[in-house]
Design an enzyme around this catalytic site. Structure first.
Site, PDB file in Angstrom:
ATOM      1  N   GLY A 177       0.835  -1.204   0.000  1.00  0.00           N
ATOM      2  CA  GLY A 177       0.000   0.000   0.000  1.00  0.00           C
ATOM      3  C   GLY A 177       0.858   1.237   0.000  1.00  0.00           C
TER       4      GLY A 177
ATOM      5  N   ASP B 238      -6.129   9.394  14.120  1.00  0.00           N
ATOM      6  CA  ASP B 238      -6.419   8.950  12.748  1.00  0.00           C
ATOM      7  C   ASP B 238      -6.964   7.523  12.748  1.00  0.00           C
ATOM      8  OD1 ASP B 238      -6.632   9.317   9.995  1.00  0.00           O
ATOM      9  OD2 ASP B 238      -4.630   8.539   9.596  1.00  0.00           O
TER      10      ASP B 238
END
Length: 693
Positions: free
Chosen positions: A383, A501
């Site tokens: 990713g 987050d």
């Protein structure tokens, strides 16, 4: 051909050569070529001897296993360096970027000559530099800088290594250690000159990444400047490299009469004596002392109150002074951090009185991690996000890991790196991803985590094919696992951590589908008595940020509770909060859940795939808890410890939830480094979904 003594003298030493009667009889073309040869011989060759062969610095990286005497790698290196001894015409552009060999024995080479020398001088300098680097360095990669050229080789492709690593060579020239008489004004004029020619170099294609310039510092003194980038750089990369080099130049040499900073991809230099060939850009500093005096005269004549002017000037000076000091402090702290972390035996990082040492966080070799990922091959890429890329790797002992390679173009990546080490290296919990080690060499910063074979939560709850693999019991265990991980961060660990987050992308699943919270690059450490904090730079992901944080920059443990509530409702519904307005059912998933809750239609909110395996009372209770977590007022939201209690006990009555925020606004994840594409979160430790502010 014969010459009398007078003619020979004129041809070699006179500024106005006069042809004798022998030369007049020669063909015109031959005369021109012969004169050109003499001019080059007179003007260029002495400088080669005096400066072109002057070694500035050499950097040899550590030796690696495959580099031995007469090895294929060494033979390829010799072939590459020898190939640069071709005719001078091959150096017309002054730049060469090539490679020799295949596979692990391939050698990449790069050579650059200063833009003010001709091909003959360039070739001589490159030959000298090639011979010198071969003698001085027996390593996998090296670079050598001369006055007029530089030569570099490596086992890695340069196109993927355009990283600024500036170097201030030892200054042996006596004149470069002399200090200027008026350093304040000198710095202003020098900065103006170097910034101007840097912009020209980077963005004017006709310069071929090289420019010189001169500017008057006083009536009798002139500053001469030179900047250059390698020919393979993009315009913005060149500008960024020069900008970094100029900061170091100012720090090391701004009060001296001369100085230079060299790096792999760009070089900068200045002096009060002309040191380059030809003429440079003639610049004039826009503000002089006389102009300032005229401004004061206008002020006096115009009767502007001095007190008002003093306030304005004072505010301006204070603002820019603080800004400059902040920039310098940030640059120094970044350099100090790299040097501190680069120690192979370990580091001590002070953060709220906490220390990290090599015993708590093992340091690994860059070469080991490169081998583990097949030199960061795209086939091993898991990713990508705002701070870097995550790769799958296999260590020499056979252990599979996830390796996050932080972006080398981002100083924010450095801050995330430091933050991650400080936070996660000291945390151990079943529901937190484990940091196994790190590697720091040059500008390479890598973090090594335990590998999560089932990747991240978002790939299950938002994928129609994988949703069927999640029974309600598994979903419930994931929800409880996330809550317990947050409880450890907020209340049970040595440090009080706000994640900032939390989202399905950052919840990883191991082989048993145990949830583990990851990505602590944006986390903040709170003091024991601290409950809230404020920031001007909002970071996070649209759809998961609490309204008070998105709108006002206020964050607390209740901000994480809000994000947890969003994830809980997403798991139950199998739908994303972000982009939910496109369905036409409600502005957000939260408002939709609130609407159905009040209408007594809660079961319409539940993912039909979960209905087959869920306990109705338990799933409705989780929906109720989710609505409590996303209430608009932080004071109304439960603490995560209360959430864990509510999830674990059936008999505790739940308060009625209040209306959630209608919208949390659109805020980007990282204001300086937006991501143009959204990548799948495969064991991703950094992926976020940005939106324009």
């Amino acid at each position: 051909m014969c010459f009398d003594l007078h003619c020979h003298f004129l041809l070699n030493y006179s500024s106005n050569p006069v042809c004798c009667h022998h030369i007049r009889k020669m063909e015109k073309e031959y005369v021109h070529s012969f004169l050109a040869f003499l001019i080059v011989s007179f003007f260029m060759r002495p400088n080669i001897l005096a400066g072109g062969d002057s070694l500035l610095s050499t950097f040899c990286e550590e030796k690696f296993k495959n580099y031995t005497l007469n090895s294929p790698f060494e033979n390829n290196l010799k072939l590459l360096l020898e190939s640069w001894s071709a005719s001078a015409s091959s150096w017309a552009t002054g730049f060469n970027n090539t490679f020799v060999g295949e596979g692990r024995d391939r050698v990449y080479g790069q050579a650059l000559c200063r833009g003010d020398v001709n091909s003959t001088v360039c070739q001589i300098c490159i030959e000298n530099a090639s011979q010198k680097i071969l003698k001085q360095c027996k390593s996998e990669a090296a670079i050598i800088w001369f006055d007029l050229c530089q030569v570099r080789y490596s086992f890695q492709n340069f196109s993927s290594m355009m990283v600024y690593t500036g170097k201030y060579p030892d200054q042996k020239r006596v004149e470069m250690n002399k200090k200027v008489s008026n350093p304040v004004h000198f710095v202003q004029v020098l900065t103006y000159l170097m910034n101007y020619i840097s912009n020209v170099t980077a963005f004017d294609p006709s310069t071929r990444m090289f420019a010189t310039g001169e500017i008057k510092f006083s009536r009798k003194k002139t500053i001469y400047g030179l900047v250059q980038c390698t020919g393979d750089m993009a315009q913005q990369d060149c500008y960024n490299c020069l900008n970094s080099a100029l900061k170091e130049l100012q720090e090391c040499c701004s009060s001296l009469e001369g100085g230079y900073v060299v790096s792999r991809n760009c070089n900068v230099r200045f002096h009060l004596d002309r040191f380059y060939y030809g003429s440079g850009l003639m610049l004039t500093y826009p503000t002089s002392n006389e102009a300032k005096w005229k401004i004061w005269m206008v002020v006096i004549v115009s009767c502007i109150p001095l007190s008002v002017l003093a306030v304005i000037v004072g505010f301006w000076a204070s603002y820019h002074g603080r800004k400059k000091r902040t920039e310098i402090d940030d640059e120094r702290s970044q350099n100090e951090l790299i040097h501190e972390l680069s120690r192979p035996t370990g580091v001590d990082i002070t953060e709220e009185g906490e220390l990290i040492s090599s015993e708590e966080l093992p340091f690994m070799n860059l070469s080991t991690l490169m081998a583990a990922t097949d030199n960061f091959s795209d086939s091993n890429k898991l990713g990508i996000g705002g701070f870097g890329t995550v790769y799958k790797g296999v260590l020499p002992d056979g252990k599979t890991v996830a390796i996050k390679r932080l972006s080398r173009k981002s100083w924010q990546g450095l801050e995330e790196f430091k933050n991650e080490i400080i936070v996660i290296a000291k945390l151990q919990h079943r529901n937190l991803v484990k940091l196994l080690g790190c590697a720091i060499e040059g500008q390479e910063k890598l973090l090594v985590y335990e590998f999560m074979p089932n990747r991240s939560l978002d790939l299950f709850i938002f994928d129609s094919k994988k949703q069927s693999q999640l029974e309600w019991k598994t979903c419930y265990d994931i929800i409880v696992g996330i809550a317990r991980g947050l409880l450890y961060l907020h209340e049970d660990s040595r440090l009080k951590i706000i994640h900032r987050d939390l989202k399905p992308n950052n919840v990883l699943l191991d082989h048993e589908m145990v949830a583990k919270i990851s990505d602590f690059g944006m986390a903040r450490i709170f003091g024991e008595d601290q409950n809230t904090a404020n920031t001007k730079r909002v970071v996070g992901t649209y759809g998961y940020m609490a309204p008070e944080y998105a709108m006002e920059g206020l964050f607390s443990v209740k901000s994480d509770v809000y994000s947890f509530g969003v994830i809980l409702l997403e798991i139950i519904s199998g739908r994303k909060n972000s982009g939910f307005h496109l369905t036409g059912q409600a502005p957000t998933l939260l408002v939709y859940a609130w609407k159905l809750w009040n209408e007594g239609k809660e079961m319409e909110f539940v993912d039909p795939l979960l209905m087959e395996s869920c306990m109705i009372t338990q799933i409705l209770k989780c929906m109720h808890i989710g609505l409590l977590c996303v209430q608009e007022d932080p004071a109304d939201r439960p603490t995560i410890s209360m959430v864990v209690v509510l999830l674990g006990k059936e008999s505790i009555p739940l308060p009625k939830p209040k209306q959630p925020a209608l919208s949390v606004g659109r805020v980007i994840q990282i204001d300086r480094f937006p991501i143009s594409n959204i990548y799948p979160s495969v064991n991703d430790l950094t992926v976020s979904v940005p939106s324009p502010r």
